[in-house]
Design an enzyme around this catalytic site. Structure first.
Site, PDB file in Angstrom:
ATOM      1  N   SER A 185       0.846  -1.198   0.000  1.00 15.64           N
ATOM      2  CA  SER A 185       0.000   0.000   0.000  1.00 15.64           C
ATOM      3  C   SER A 185       0.876   1.241   0.000  1.00 15.64           C
ATOM      4  O   SER A 185       1.968   1.234   0.597  1.00 15.64           O
ATOM      5  CB  SER A 185      -0.908   0.027   1.236  1.00 15.64           C
ATOM      6  OG  SER A 185      -1.625   1.254   1.308  1.00 15.64           O
TER       7      SER A 185
ATOM      8  N   TYR B  29      -1.971  -0.254  10.117  1.00 10.93           N
ATOM      9  CA  TYR B  29      -2.045  -0.654   8.710  1.00 10.93           C
ATOM     10  C   TYR B  29      -0.772  -0.222   7.980  1.00 10.93           C
ATOM     11  O   TYR B  29      -0.157  -1.003   7.250  1.00 10.93           O
ATOM     12  CB  TYR B  29      -3.270  -0.034   8.057  1.00 10.93           C
ATOM     13  CG  TYR B  29      -3.472  -0.424   6.615  1.00 10.93           C
ATOM     14  CD1 TYR B  29      -3.958  -1.682   6.279  1.00 10.93           C
ATOM     15  CD2 TYR B  29      -3.181   0.463   5.580  1.00 10.93           C
ATOM     16  CE1 TYR B  29      -4.141  -2.053   4.957  1.00 10.93           C
ATOM     17  CE2 TYR B  29      -3.368   0.107   4.256  1.00 10.93           C
ATOM     18  CZ  TYR B  29      -3.843  -1.145   3.949  1.00 10.93           C
ATOM     19  OH  TYR B  29      -4.019  -1.509   2.635  1.00 10.93           O
TER      20      TYR B  29
END
Length: 267
Positions: free
Chosen positions: A129, A142
């Site tokens: 990501s 995350y």
């Protein structure tokens, strides 16, 4: 012979788009889901697999090898979102996120490597990501789990060079998927000192996903990488400003970049 592709997390979102695109291109695609029976209309085969359960990984990989005799490409796509103030995020949820986003892909890689060494070939693509390149407020866990996978891939690539096995990272920005619905988020608490800033940030994150890019952009990027002789270490896919944010982090002083993020999230 058509190449055999394994995609973890292939029942929805980016994984589903990649699987459908590669199937149309003539690849033999196996996706995975914790409950494949819930997706009877999948355009490609779905096998049961939970990246947090090594036994299911081993069984699914063995099933594919027994049927096809090889695995050419593995796409570690299965992942989980998590949001919330670090102070209020339960330790169990932090560990669960790393189990899915970090340890899960590593265990998939460990399981397929013996077969790829026998073949003297293979490509492993880890979906990370853009959030993994920076510590984002209320997305710290995350960011950390995806950033950890980025770094491990850098080392793994060098360890695998002698076996003719390639590995790369692909970091997507925000895409229009259902990831927001499936992620864990710390509940908004009326007595929390983080109530207002966390609530505002959560609304902004959800808006980014709702207005995100078409997942087919990721599918086309993956297809291009699969047809590249020597894949790069890192790829970024998404809106220009999201990719450019990584460049800014490299060239700006830390405190200036921090201020830009805080202004963006209205903190």
């Amino acid at each position: 012979m058509s190449k055999v592709v394994l995609i973890t997390g292939g029942s929805s979102g980016i994984g589903k788009s990649i699987g459908e695109f590669l199937t149309q291109k003539g690849f033999i695609v196996y996706g995975t889901s914790r409950n494949p029976e819930n997706y009877p209309d999948s355009q490609f085969s779905l096998l049961p697999l939970d990246v947090k359960d090594v036994k299911t990984i081993e069984k699914t990989v063995s099933t594919i090898i027994e049927k096809e005799g090889k695995i050419d490409v593995v796409i570690n796509n299965a992942g989980a979102g998590i949001t919330g103030p670090i102070e209020e995020t339960p330790e169990a949820e932090i560990k669960a996120n790393f189990e899915t986003n970090f340890y899960g892909p590593i265990n998939v890689i460990k399981t397929v490597l013996p077969q790829m060494r026998i073949q003297n070939s293979g490509l492993i693509i880890n979906i990370t990501s853009i959030a993994g390149y920076m510590g984002l407020p209320y997305r710290a866990i995350y960011s950390a789990s995806k950033g950890a996978l980025e770094l491990v891939t850098e080392a793994f690539r060098m360890e695998l060079k002698g076996f003719n096995i390639n590995m790369t990272n692909v970091a997507p920005g925000d895409f229009a998927t259902n990831i927001a619905a499936g992620r864990y988020h710390v509940p908004l608490n009326e007595v929390s000192p983080y109530l207002k800033p966390y609530g505002n940030t959560l609304d902004l994150m959800n808006a980014h996903v709702d207005s995100g890019s078409d997942p087919n952009m990721m599918a086309k990027a993956i297809f291009k990488i699969m047809n590249t002789k020597n894949p790069k270490v890192h790829y970024k896919v998404g809106a220009f400003m999201q990719k450019f944010s990584i460049v800014l982090k490299r060239i700006l002083p830390d405190t200036v970049y921090e201020k830009l993020l805080m202004n963006h999230y209205k903190l």
